[in-house]
Structure formats: structure tokens, C-alpha cells
Design an enzyme around this catalytic site. Structure first.
Site, PDB file in Angstrom:
ATOM      1  N   HIS A  56       0.871  -1.178   0.000  1.00 12.34           N
ATOM      2  CA  HIS A  56       0.000   0.000   0.000  1.00 12.34           C
ATOM      3  C   HIS A  56       0.907   1.227   0.000  1.00 12.34           C
ATOM      4  CE1 HIS A  56      -3.633  -2.360   1.309  1.00 12.34           C
ATOM      5  NE2 HIS A  56      -2.710  -3.133   1.858  1.00 12.34           N
ATOM      6  N   ASN A  88      -6.722   0.903  -2.015  1.00 12.24           N
ATOM      7  CA  ASN A  88      -7.509   1.541  -0.945  1.00 12.24           C
ATOM      8  C   ASN A  88      -6.921   2.898  -0.576  1.00 12.24           C
ATOM      9  OD1 ASN A  88      -5.262   0.194   0.147  1.00 12.24           O
ATOM     10  ND2 ASN A  88      -6.220  -0.004   2.154  1.00 12.24           N
ATOM     11  N   HIS A 170      -9.086 -10.085   0.529  1.00 10.22           N
ATOM     12  CA  HIS A 170      -8.924  -9.876   1.968  1.00 10.22           C
ATOM     13  C   HIS A 170     -10.073 -10.635   2.609  1.00 10.22           C
ATOM     14  CE1 HIS A 170      -7.920  -7.237   5.583  1.00 10.22           C
ATOM     15  NE2 HIS A 170      -8.973  -7.955   5.954  1.00 10.22           N
ATOM     16  N   ASP A 282       2.359  -6.966   2.618  1.00  9.81           N
ATOM     17  CA  ASP A 282       1.210  -6.160   3.030  1.00  9.81           C
ATOM     18  C   ASP A 282       1.704  -4.863   3.686  1.00  9.81           C
ATOM     19  OD1 ASP A 282      -1.357  -5.242   3.515  1.00  9.81           O
ATOM     20  OD2 ASP A 282      -1.748  -6.625   5.171  1.00  9.81           O
ATOM     21  N   HIS A 286       1.254   3.618   8.426  1.00  6.80           N
ATOM     22  CA  HIS A 286       0.485   4.734   8.979  1.00  6.80           C
ATOM     23  C   HIS A 286       1.484   5.585   9.760  1.00  6.80           C
ATOM     24  CE1 HIS A 286      -3.355   2.852   7.921  1.00  6.80           C
ATOM     25  NE2 HIS A 286      -2.859   1.721   8.366  1.00  6.80           N
TER      26      HIS A 286
END
Ligand code: NCD
Ligand code: ZN
Ligand code: ZN
Length: 416
Positions: A56, A88, A170, A282, A286
Site C-alpha cells: 500500500h 484503498n 482480503h 502487506d 500509517h
């Protein structure tokens, strides 16, 4: 012709060999080769570059966490020469225009090759998304709230089968989520228990039709036992190496959650035994501020693109894993699943190579791997980082540091 020499992982074993490279492709693998330019890596290992099919990189819209330039730079430092990026984002990549906009935005800014996933919200979106390499579907809420209901899921699976596109799932069933009294990482594990993975996989087996499925981030053997027939499986380094007993607080919060040590051990054994097709990070960064907040509000996801291969190579050195299994799960098998001319040192493949001396152990330090988020859940663990990384014959890492930043190209996953 460029010639790269070293102890080359070729057809399942290590041998002193020379690799001939022309226009970014491997054109010869021999005992002795003469080239215009020769680089001798002595007795360092030369392995195929890793393909991380689950990252991501947070573009567009979430670039305070990561961006394409920073994320792919970190990937290269960790021996990853191809990434497949998840949809996402803000806005999410759900339609053809979204995908085109993202492709234009990231072009020329990647340090490694990349593919882009899209997240169709209904079957009718799939035909409009044929430009996407592959699709991601969320069966339960995770960062980005892209979860879809069973009806939409069936539509998306049918349409993806029709379009012959891989669907990465997922798999968690929110119907099995609980509200435990225990808090912290153990509470998170109980809130999204193993049964929710198993139940989602059982549902998937019922509705899958002809869809080509890849099950992301499997955390336990019970989930492996429930994998739909013919689907491929992925495990993430945090589920293989960490468990909820680690004192990581919000920094260890991830979906699906870290499990107890027994599950981690069992997953590791299944991995060693060849029951897992792919290791993918994965990589879901953050910011530190977000991760330091009250546990219930902390967003789920941990970074890992730069440490997956170095941590597992260290396990090879420790005798816990074979080099063959590592290369299979991080390079060769993902290339097979995505249909890429990469992932193996063979004539005709892209010259994506990782040069590493496994005798040199380093400690994982967030600073060293240069994530934009500035932290890693693997801080302090032993790892073997690559010295040199080649992307289609060009050095993108030298002496363990970034050597070139913008050489990555978009790639397309092949149809079956
Ligand atoms: C991912 C993220 O933050 O994007 N988080 C996670 O916990 N794995 C989303 C996801 O893949 O579920
Ligand atoms: Zn996920
Ligand atoms: Zn993910």
C-alpha cells in the site's frame, strides 16, 4: 553485454556463474562469459529480485503515510524489484478513470517496477477496469472501507473470471467479529478471530465460480485448511515472525490481527513445508502519530516492504528455512501467479537481481530503510540486507544505499 558474476542461484542451487545481460534481459548464464562491462561480486549470493505482490504505497491522497517514490525506494533497499500496489487510497482506485489518473500520477516516480490493482465495487465496474493488472476485494472492513457484500462479491468474481483477471481477496467475515473485554493486541486478535478468516474462506469457496483467486495475508493453519480449491495463498512476514505477545501496542495493530505464538509457529511450519505460495509484505504504513493514539482508534496496518526479504534471508542463514523456499515464495511463484517475465535467473527473464552476503548481519533500524512513516515493527531484529540490487540490469542499490530512483516501469500482469 553486461556480465554480472557471483554465487548465482540458478535452477534451484548456488553455483559460481556469470550472467550476461543485454537491454535489461538475461541473455546467457554460463560458467565463463566475457562482456563489455563486468562486475564481479565474488562469493556474494546473486538471487532473483523479489516481487512483492501486496503493498500500500498510499497514492493518491494518503501521502503523509507513504508515496510512490519513498515506498519504492524502500522496496529496492530490501531487495524488492517489483511491487503490486493496492487500491484503498483516497479516492480509491475503483474505476477506469481512477486507474488512469493513478498511472499518470506515479509514472516516472518509482524506483522499481510496479503494477496497480483496482477495487471494483460491483461486477459492472469490472469491464470498465480491464486496464487493471488484477483486482482486490475486501470481504470485511479494513483501512479504506472498501468492503463489499456477498452479492457484489459474486458479481465481481464472475466478471473477473470473464475478464480472466486475478482476484486478491482480503478474507475476513465481519459476522464472526466480537467485542472482547480484553484490550490491546490480544483483544484485537479476539475481536477479529481466526474463525472470521475461516468463515470468509468457506463463503468464498461457495461463490467463487471460475474466478482465479489469491488469498492475501493468511494468519493461521485453520485458514490454510479452508482455502478454496486451486486458490493461491499468501502469508505476510508479520504473521510469520511476530505475535500478539510482542510489546508493540498500536504499532502491532494490523488486519487480520497478529495471533498467539502457537499460531505463528504453526504458520511458520506450514511455510517451511511448502503450504504457502507467496510471501508478500502487506506493507501498510500509517504515521507514528496515528499509531500512538488510543488503541481502538489506531488504524490497522504495518510497514514491511524493506524488511521481508532481509529478515527471511537471515532465517535461511540460521537454518530455519531453505534458500530455495525463500526464492520460490518471494520471486519465482509471484512471477508465475502474475504472469511476469521475472522472478528467476533464466535466459529471457528481466535482469532483476539481488546481491547479498548472508555473512553480514545487520540490525533492522527504521532510519536505514527510509520509510516515510519512520518506524518498523521489526526494529532491532537481525536481517541480511542486499549490497547491490539491479533492476533490468541497472543498479538501483549500491553499497546498501539508493543508487538510482526513477527507473521503475509500469508492468501488466498477463492473462492466464
Ligand atoms: C491495510 C491498510 O492499512 O491499507 N491494513 C491492514 O491492516 N492490512 C488494509 C488491508 O490490506 O487490510
Ligand atoms: Zn487486506
Ligand atoms: Zn493489504
Amino acid at each position: 553485454m553486461l556480465v554480472i558474476k557471483g554465487r548465482v542461484f540458478y535452477r534451484g542451487r548456488l553455483e559460481p556463474l556469470s550472467i550476461g545481460i543485454d537491454e535489461g534481459r538475461i541473455v546467457a548464464v554460463r560458467k565463463i562469459l566475457r562482456g563489455d562491462e563486468e562486475v564481479d561480486h565474488g562469493d556474494a549470493l546473486v538471487l532473483p529480485g523479489c516481487i512483492d505482490m501486496h503493498v500500500h504505497l498510499r497514492e493518491p491522497g494518503l501521502t503523509e503515510k507513504e508515496d510512490f517514490a519513498s515506498g519504492t525506494r524502500s522496496a529496492a533497499l530490501g531487495g524488492v524489484t517489483t511491487v503490486f500496489d493496492m487500491p484503498n487510497t483516497r479516492p480509491p482506485v475503483s474505476t477506469r478513470p481512477d486507474l488512469e489518473e493513478k498511472a499518470a500520477r506515479v509514472r516516472g516516480r518509482a524506483a522499481v517496477d510496479y503494477g496497480l490493482y483496482a477495487a471494483p465495487r460491483s461486477g459492472s465496474a469490472v469491464p470498465r477496469l480491464l486496464g487493471a493488472d488484477a483486482f482486490k476485494v475486501y470481504m470485511a472492513e479494513s483501512t479504506g472501507s472498501l468492503q463489499i457484500g456477498t452479492e457484489e462479491l459474486e458479481e465481481v468474481l464472475a466478471a473477473s473470471a470473464e475478464a480472466d483477471r486475478l482476484v486478491v481477496v482480503h478474507a475476513e467475515d465481519a459476522g464472526k467479529f466480537t467485542t472482547p473485554s480484553t484490550r490491546g493486541l490480544e483483544g484485537h486478535h479476539m475481536a477479529r478471530p481466526k474463525e472470521s478468516e475461516v468463515s470468509a474462506l468457506q463463503l468464498l469457496s461457495k461463490v467463487r465460480g471460475e474466478a482465479r483467486l489469491h488469498v492475501a495475508h493468511v494468519t493461521c493453519v485453520e485458514a490454510l485448511d479452508a482455502i478454496p480449491e486451486g486458490a493461491t495463498t499468501e502469508a505476510s512476514p508479520h504473521h510469520l515472525l511476530l505475535d500478539f505477545r510482542r510489546d508493540l501496542k498500536g504499532f502491532g495493530k494490523v488486519n487480520p490481527p497478529l495471533r498467539p505464538p502457537e499460531d505463528r509457529d504453526a504458520l511458520w511450519r506450514a511455510f517451511v513445508d511448502g503450504r504457502i505460495d507467496v510471501v508478500a509484505s502487506d506493507h501498510a504504513p500509517h504515521t507514528q502519530e496515528e499509531k500512538e493514539g488510543p488503541f481502538d482508534e489506531v488504524p490497522s496496518g504495518v510497514p514491511g516492504v524493506a524488511t521481508a526479504f532481509p529478515l527471511l534471508l537471515r532465517k535461511v542463514k540460521a537454518g530455519a528455512l531453505t534458500l530455495e523456499r525463500l526464492v520460490r515464495t518471494m520471486a519465482d511463484r509471484p512471477a508465475e501467479i502474475l504472469g511476469l517475465p521475472k522472478g528467476l535467473i533464466e535466459v529471457g527473464r528481466d535482469a532483476d537481481l539481488v546481491v547479498v552476503d548472508p555473512r553480514r548481519t545487520e540490525t533492522v533500524r527504521a532510519k536505514r530503510i527510509r520509510y516515510k512513516c519512520g518506524w518498523t515493527p521489526f526494529e532491532g531484529m537481525d536481517a541480511c540486507f542486499p549490497q547491490t540490487v539491479y533492476l533490468r540490469g541497472d543498479a538501483v542499490v549500491e553499497h546498501g544505499e539508493t543508487a538510482a530512483e526513477n527507473l521503475g516501469r509500469p508492468i501488466t500482469a498477463a492473462k492466464r
